[in-house]
Write a protein that holds these residues in place. Structure first.
Motif, PDB file in Angstrom:
ATOM      1  N   THR A  21      -4.728   3.671  -1.207  1.00 51.37           N
ATOM      2  CA  THR A  21      -6.094   4.099  -0.885  1.00 51.37           C
ATOM      3  C   THR A  21      -6.237   5.594  -1.183  1.00 51.37           C
ATOM      4  O   THR A  21      -7.342   6.098  -1.278  1.00 51.37           O
TER       5      THR A  21
ATOM      6  N   HIS B 219       1.582  -4.537  10.201  1.00 50.72           N
ATOM      7  CA  HIS B 219       1.862  -3.541  11.235  1.00 50.72           C
ATOM      8  C   HIS B 219       0.819  -2.438  11.216  1.00 50.72           C
ATOM      9  O   HIS B 219       0.194  -2.180  10.187  1.00 50.72           O
TER      10      HIS B 219
ATOM     11  N   VAL C 279       0.042   0.816   8.270  1.00 48.01           N
ATOM     12  CA  VAL C 279       0.292   0.490   6.859  1.00 48.01           C
ATOM     13  C   VAL C 279      -0.934   0.736   5.984  1.00 48.01           C
ATOM     14  O   VAL C 279      -0.832   0.830   4.761  1.00 48.01           O
ATOM     15  N   GLY C 280      -2.123   0.833   6.609  1.00 49.39           N
ATOM     16  CA  GLY C 280      -3.324   1.167   5.837  1.00 49.39           C
ATOM     17  C   GLY C 280      -4.376   0.066   5.779  1.00 49.39           C
ATOM     18  O   GLY C 280      -5.230   0.084   4.886  1.00 49.39           O
ATOM     19  N   LYS C 281      -4.374  -0.858   6.736  1.00 46.59           N
ATOM     20  CA  LYS C 281      -5.359  -1.952   6.705  1.00 46.59           C
ATOM     21  C   LYS C 281      -6.790  -1.419   6.792  1.00 46.59           C
ATOM     22  O   LYS C 281      -7.646  -1.781   5.987  1.00 46.59           O
TER      23      LYS C 281
ATOM     24  N   ASN D 152       0.828  -1.219   0.000  1.00 51.08           N
ATOM     25  CA  ASN D 152       0.000   0.000   0.000  1.00 51.08           C
ATOM     26  C   ASN D 152       0.864   1.272   0.000  1.00 51.08           C
ATOM     27  O   ASN D 152       2.060   1.206   0.228  1.00 51.08           O
TER      28      ASN D 152
ATOM     29  N   ARG E 174       3.088   7.258  -2.595  1.00 53.20           N
ATOM     30  CA  ARG E 174       4.225   7.943  -1.974  1.00 53.20           C
ATOM     31  C   ARG E 174       5.556   7.618  -2.642  1.00 53.20           C
ATOM     32  O   ARG E 174       6.582   8.217  -2.307  1.00 53.20           O
TER      33      ARG E 174
END
Ligand code: GDP
Ligand code: ZN
Length: 325
Positions: free
Chosen positions: A174, A197, A200-202, A139, A143
Motif C-alpha cells: 500500500t 493478523h 499486516v495492512g488489512k 503485503n 520492505r
C-alpha cells in the motif's frame, strides 16, 4: 479447489406476523443490524436473544417482517458460503462473521510482521470449509528492499508451496502501490472479506481501494453514537464503486475448524487429496499408515515439506479436539 456450501441456515423463533421484505444484512453490531432492501435500509433492533444472535451475519440474505412493534428479523436464507471464527465467549462454538462471501483474502506481510505460513495453512482449510475461494495477499513488499538477497529469498521461498497448489498469490504494497490493481482486479464484482493478523495492512488495503471508506466508518460511528460501544465490534459491508463488496470484520485472527473430521482434512489440501487414491488403505490419513502415496511423494520432494507438516499439524489438532468433545 473443492467447494462445500454452507449448511447453516436458520429461522428465528418465534415467527412474527406482518408483511415482509427481503434484503442483505450490511451492518451488524451487538443486538442491532441494518438490512439493505430495494426500498432502502431498514434498522432492526433488537435481534433475537443472545443465544440466537449468532445466527445472522453480515452478508446474510434475510426476511424482515414489518411487525406493528417495528421491523423484526424473519427467515435467514441458507448460506452459499460462510466465514466463521471461535466465539470469544465459548471457543468451542463457531460464530459466523460473514455470510455469502465469494472470496476471502488472507493478508500476510513480509519483514514486519514477518511471514507466518502456519496461519496461512489453517486459514486455507477454514475458508474452503466455508465454501469461499481463498486468495493470498502478501503485503509490504516495499520492505523487502531492507533485506539482503539471502533473507529476501528466504521470505519469498515460503510462498512457493502456495503457488504450486494453485492458490492465487498477490504481492502488494500500500506504500508503493505495487500489486494493488492486481488484487482489485481479482476481487472485482465479488463479495469478499479480509483476514489476517493485526498490523499486516488489512485496513490500509481496503482504504487504498476506496479512500472514502475510512471516512465512512468514522461517520457511522458518529451516527450511531448512542451505541458507540457496539461500533468497535461492528461488521460492515462496504460497496465499492464497481459493485465489489468488502465485508469489514473486526480483526479475524483465528479461525476454527468445527465439524471437520480428520478423514475429511485431505480434501482441503488439494496437493494431498490428489495423491490419496494411490494409498494402500482407502481411509489412509497419510500419517503412520504403511504404503502411503502421500508420504512417499513427500519423501521424494514432490509435496513441499512445509505443506505436509502443516497437514500433520492440523490433523493432530483435529484428533485432539475430537478426543476432547
Ligand atoms: P491491519 O491491522 O491489518 O488493518 O493493518 P493496518 O492497515 O492498520 O497497517 C498496519 C501498519 O502497517 C500501519 O502502520 C501501516 O501504515 C503499515 N503498512 C500498511 N501497508 C503497508 C505497506 O504496504 N508497506 C509498509 N511499509 N507499511 C505498510
Ligand atoms: Zn496415505
Amino acid at each position: 479447489m473443492r467447494r462445500r456450501g454452507g449448511r447453516q441456515s436458520a429461522r428465528t423463533t418465534p415467527p412474527v406476523e406482518g408483511p415482509s421484505v427481503v434484503g442483505t444484512v450490511v451492518w451488524l453490531a451487538g443486538i442491532a443490524c441494518r438490512v439493505r432492501t430495494e426500498e432502502g435500509e431498514v434498522h432492526v433492533v433488537p435481534l433475537p436473544p443472545r443465544r440466537e444472535s449468532g445466527l445472522v451475519a453480515v452478508g446474510d440474505e434475510v426476511e424482515i417482517v414489518l411487525a406493528a412493534a417495528g421491523p423484526q428479523l424473519g427467515a435467514v436464507s441458507p448460506r452459499r458460503t460462510f466465514l466463521a471464527r471461535p466465539d470469544p465467549q465459548d471457543g468451542r462454538r463457531a460464530l459466523v462473521i460473514a455470510a455469502n462471501v465469494d472470496a476471502v483474502v488472507i493478508v500476510v506481510s513480509v519483514v514486519e510482521p514477518p511471514l507466518h505460513p502456519r496461519l496461512i495453512d489453517r486459514f486455507l482449510v477454514a475458508i474452503q470449509l466455508g465454501g469461499a475461494t481463498p486468495l493470498l495477499a502478501v503485503n509490504k513488499v516495499d520492505r523487502l528492499s531492507e533485506l539482503d538477497d539471502a533473507a529476501r529469498a528466504a521470505q519469498l521461498e515460503k510462498l512457493a508451496p502456495y503457488r504450486a497448489m494453485g492458490l492465487e498469490v498477490i504481492e502488494c504494497s500500500t506504500k508503493s502501490g505495487a500489486g494493488l490493481d492486481a488484487l482489485r482486479d481479482a476481487l472485482r464484482g465479488r463479495t469478499c472479506a479480509f483476514v489476517g493478523h493485526s498490523g499486516v495492512g488489512k485496513s490500509s488495503i481496503v482504504n487504498a481501494f476506496d479512500p472514502t471508506l475510512g471516512a465512512k466508518t468514522g461517520e457511522l460511528s458518529a451516527a450511531w453514537g448512542g451505541r458507540g460501544r457496539h461500533t468497535t465490534t461492528a461488521s460492515t459491508m462496504h460497496v465499492l464503486g464497481d459493485g465489489t463488496r468488502v465485508i469489514d470484520t473486526p480483526g479475524v485472527r483465528a479461525v476454527g475448524l468445527w465439524s471437520l473430521t480428520p478423514r475429511e482434512l485431505g480434501r482441503y489440501f488439494p496437493e494431498i487429496g490428489a495423491l490419496s487414491s494411490g494409498c494402500r488403505f482407502g481411509d489412509c490419513l497419510h500419517d503412520l499408515e504403511p504404503h502411503c502415496a502421500v508420504k512417499a511423494a513427500g519423501a521424494r520432494g514432490e509435496i513441499p515439506a512445509a505443506r505436509y507438516e502443516a497437514y500433520l499439524r492440523i490433523l493432530r489438532s483435529l484428533r485432539e479436539e475430537g478426543a476432547r468433545s
